[in-house]
Design a protein around this motif. Structure first.
Motif, short mmCIF file in Angstrom:
data_model
loop_
_atom_site.label_atom_id
_atom_site.label_comp_id
_atom_site.label_asym_id
_atom_site.label_seq_id
_atom_site.Cartn_x
_atom_site.Cartn_y
_atom_site.Cartn_z
N GLN A 105 0.85 -1.29 -0.06
CA GLN A 105 -0.12 -0.20 -0.04
C GLN A 105 0.74 1.02 -0.02
O GLN A 105 0.73 2.40 -0.62
CB GLN A 105 -0.82 -0.03 1.34
N PHE A 106 1.88 1.30 0.65
CA PHE A 106 2.78 2.58 0.79
C PHE A 106 3.77 2.52 -0.19
O PHE A 106 4.15 3.90 -0.52
CB PHE A 106 3.38 2.48 2.32
N GLN A 107 4.07 1.59 -0.69
CA GLN A 107 5.26 1.66 -1.91
C GLN A 107 4.51 1.50 -3.30
O GLN A 107 5.28 1.60 -4.20
CB GLN A 107 5.98 0.61 -1.76
N GLY A 108 3.20 1.43 -3.36
CA GLY A 108 2.73 1.21 -4.50
C GLY A 108 2.85 -0.09 -5.53
O GLY A 108 2.79 -0.13 -6.55
N GLY A 109 3.23 -1.09 -4.55
CA GLY A 109 3.44 -2.56 -5.34
C GLY A 109 4.87 -2.79 -5.32
O GLY A 109 5.80 -1.71 -5.35
N ASP A 110 5.20 -3.85 -5.52
CA ASP A 110 6.79 -4.41 -5.63
C ASP A 110 7.46 -4.21 -6.66
O ASP A 110 8.43 -4.06 -7.14
CB ASP A 110 6.91 -5.85 -4.99
N ASN A 111 6.53 -4.03 -8.04
CA ASN A 111 7.01 -4.09 -9.35
C ASN A 111 6.19 -2.93 -10.07
O ASN A 111 5.36 -3.00 -10.90
CB ASN A 111 6.88 -5.35 -9.97
N PRO A 112 6.61 -1.64 -9.84
CA PRO A 112 6.00 -0.39 -10.22
C PRO A 112 6.11 -0.34 -11.83
O PRO A 112 7.21 -0.64 -12.18
CB PRO A 112 6.51 0.55 -9.63
N ARG A 113 5.06 -0.29 -12.66
CA ARG A 113 5.00 -0.35 -14.05
C ARG A 113 6.04 0.55 -14.50
O ARG A 113 6.76 0.68 -15.63
CB ARG A 113 3.80 -0.31 -14.59
N PHE A 114 5.97 1.85 -13.81
CA PHE A 114 6.72 3.02 -14.57
C PHE A 114 7.91 2.78 -14.29
O PHE A 114 8.70 3.09 -15.20
CB PHE A 114 6.33 4.39 -13.81
N ILE A 115 8.65 2.21 -13.32
CA ILE A 115 9.90 2.08 -13.25
C ILE A 115 10.52 1.15 -14.22
O ILE A 115 11.62 1.44 -15.06
CB ILE A 115 10.31 1.51 -11.77
N TYR A 116 9.79 0.05 -14.43
CA TYR A 116 10.10 -0.87 -15.75
C TYR A 116 10.00 -0.08 -17.01
O TYR A 116 10.93 -0.50 -17.83
CB TYR A 116 9.45 -2.20 -15.49
N LEU A 117 9.08 0.58 -17.15
CA LEU A 117 8.92 1.14 -18.51
C LEU A 117 10.05 2.33 -18.73
O LEU A 117 10.71 2.27 -19.79
CB LEU A 117 7.61 2.07 -18.57
N LEU A 118 10.55 3.14 -17.50
CA LEU A 118 11.68 3.90 -17.83
C LEU A 118 12.88 3.22 -18.00
O LEU A 118 13.70 3.42 -18.98
CB LEU A 118 11.68 4.65 -16.39
N ALA A 119 13.14 2.22 -17.27
CA ALA A 119 14.29 1.07 -17.54
C ALA A 119 14.46 0.61 -18.93
O ALA A 119 15.51 0.58 -19.54
CB ALA A 119 14.51 0.17 -16.25
N THR A 120 13.39 0.26 -19.31
CA THR A 120 13.42 -0.58 -20.77
C THR A 120 13.43 0.40 -21.78
O THR A 120 14.25 0.31 -22.59
CB THR A 120 11.88 -1.12 -21.05
N PHE A 121 13.18 1.71 -21.79
CA PHE A 121 13.34 2.78 -22.71
C PHE A 121 14.88 3.14 -22.54
O PHE A 121 15.41 3.28 -23.70
CB PHE A 121 12.44 4.01 -22.50
N ALA A 122 15.20 3.06 -21.34
CA ALA A 122 16.80 3.78 -21.13
C ALA A 122 17.67 2.57 -21.79
O ALA A 122 18.61 2.76 -22.44
CB ALA A 122 16.99 3.73 -19.71
N PHE B 96 11.74 9.10 -24.67
CA PHE B 96 12.36 9.98 -23.57
C PHE B 96 11.76 11.66 -23.86
O PHE B 96 12.21 12.43 -22.81
CB PHE B 96 13.83 9.97 -23.64
N LEU B 97 11.03 11.77 -24.67
CA LEU B 97 10.20 13.12 -24.92
C LEU B 97 9.57 13.16 -23.60
O LEU B 97 9.04 14.20 -23.35
CB LEU B 97 9.90 13.21 -25.95
N PHE B 98 9.16 12.08 -22.98
CA PHE B 98 7.89 12.23 -22.11
C PHE B 98 8.45 11.60 -20.82
O PHE B 98 7.70 11.54 -19.66
CB PHE B 98 6.73 11.06 -22.54
N LEU B 99 9.74 11.11 -20.57
CA LEU B 99 10.35 10.33 -19.48
C LEU B 99 10.99 11.78 -18.55
O LEU B 99 11.44 12.58 -19.29
CB LEU B 99 11.12 9.47 -19.91
N PRO B 100 10.92 11.55 -17.29
CA PRO B 100 11.48 12.59 -16.61
C PRO B 100 13.16 12.53 -16.40
O PRO B 100 13.66 11.56 -16.76
CB PRO B 100 10.97 12.33 -15.19
N GLU B 101 13.79 13.35 -15.81
CA GLU B 101 15.35 13.65 -15.54
C GLU B 101 15.49 12.96 -14.26
O GLU B 101 14.67 12.74 -13.49
CB GLU B 101 15.60 15.20 -15.41
N SER B 102 16.72 12.44 -14.31
CA SER B 102 16.96 11.91 -13.11
C SER B 102 16.84 12.76 -11.71
O SER B 102 17.31 13.94 -11.89
CB SER B 102 18.61 11.39 -12.89
#
Length: 351
Positions: A70-87, A255-261
């Protein structure tokens, strides 16, 4: 949040996994989150309490995992994996452009009448340009940020693929290979840094490994493409070299839609934007502790830099980092001395 079970109480002091059983009669500490609350009148026998405590521990474990989700938004957040895949598409292009030339040269040496010197130039120009670009990549990452550098690398990959596909002579082909090499060097310096800084600590190792997987995946796909178009003796090499533009364009648009570090933003004093980006990446997770940790870490680095010691000297003199440095550099040295780059890039000589 509370739930009644047997004659014991399990409390979660924090979300890091610490769990303990409160003996009967002990009062709750102020500000403590209670997950399981015991019944009012517990038994007096220790033997009777042991099964109850075990049941409370099991129930507390389930509730702890639910609270963490509940507090971490799930163990496998989709946005993190999407960001890593595009990178990691930068790693895929790294593997593809270094591997595809071995099959393309079988057709290129006939198309442009390349002698052995020119064949070696076409292969080594990419590696040489990547080395120069990698040296400049650290400075560019610090000045421009991770996201602009990845966008620039995507543009170089696309431009290099277009130049190689449209080349009508050996000089244009060599220029395209150099442009692609610049993209390889910049991507190799930036992608892993961006993923590591954006990923949460419990997923960082897994996500950084995606880039390595994509590098070898790019080499595999390059071999498949070489085999598929090797029967087109006239323009097969154009398809081999030009198809690398597809993942490069996908990465650029993504990466036009992904954030900076967020770490780079905080280094540049853009704290509010860094907090917004960190909140976007983490989802529903509370980011206060991580934000303060990154902030304190950057401040400590600035204080150490003001002391005059270089980062390399501190890495060498501090035993844990020195051991890690020796292992990492040793693995890289062994990989290079094994000759795998020669096998990947020049195996056409053995065909």
């Amino acid at each position: 949040m509370s739930r009644k079970v047997s004659d014991a109480e399990c409390s979660l002091r924090d979300l890091s996994g610490e769990r303990w059983i409160r003996p009967e009669g002990q009062r709750q500490a102020p500000g403590e989150r209670t997950l399981i609350r015991a019944h009012g009148g517990g038994g007096n026998s220790n033997n009777n309490n042991r099964p109850s405590a075990a049941m409370a521990t099991a129930a507390g474990g389930e509730l702890e995992r639910a609270a963490r989700r509940q507090f971490q938004g799930g163990d496998n957040p989709r946005f993190i994996y999407l960001l890593a895949t595009f990178a990691a598409l930068g790693g895929f292009l790294f593997g593809y452009d270094t591997g595809v030339v071995s099959g393309a040269l079988l057709l290129l040496k006939k198309e442009f009448a390349l002698n052995e010197l020119w064949q070696e130039l076409v292969v080594s120009a990419t590696v040489g340009a990547a080395a120069v670009s990698a040296l400049a990549g650290g400075l560019l990452n610090g000045c421009w940020g991770r996201r602009p550098c990845i966008l620039l690398a995507s543009f170089l990959f696309t431009a290099g693929a277009a130049v190689m596909t449209a080349s009508g002579d050996r000089y244009t082909l060599l220029t395209g290979r150099i442009v692609v090499g610049l993209g390889i060097g910049l991507a190799s310096m930036t992608v892993t840094v961006y993923i590591a800084e954006a990923a949460p600590s419990h997923l960082r190792g897994r996500l950084v490994t995606i880039n390595t997987l994509f590098i070898t995946g790019g080499q595999f796909v390059a071999s498949v493409v070489d085999g598929a178009f090797s029967y087109l003796e006239r323009n097969g090499w154009r398809y081999m070299l030009g198809l690398s533009a597809i993942p490069a364009i996908i990465q650029f648009v993504g990466f036009l839609f992904l954030p900076e570090s967020p770490r780079w933003l905080m280094q540049k004093g853009k704290t509010q934007k860094a907090r917004r980006v960190l909140s976007q990446i983490r989802g529903t997770q509370n980011i206060d502790d991580e934000y303060e940790f990154i902030k304190n870490n950057i401040e400590e680095e600035e204080r150490e830099a003001a002391g005059g010691d270089t980062v390399l000297w501190k890495m060498i003199t501090y035993p844990p980092t020195r051991r890690a440095l020796i292992v990492g550099c040793g693995l890289q040295l062994i990989q290079q001395l094994s000759g795998i780059n020669t096998v990947m890039s020049l195996n056409y000589f053995y065909l």
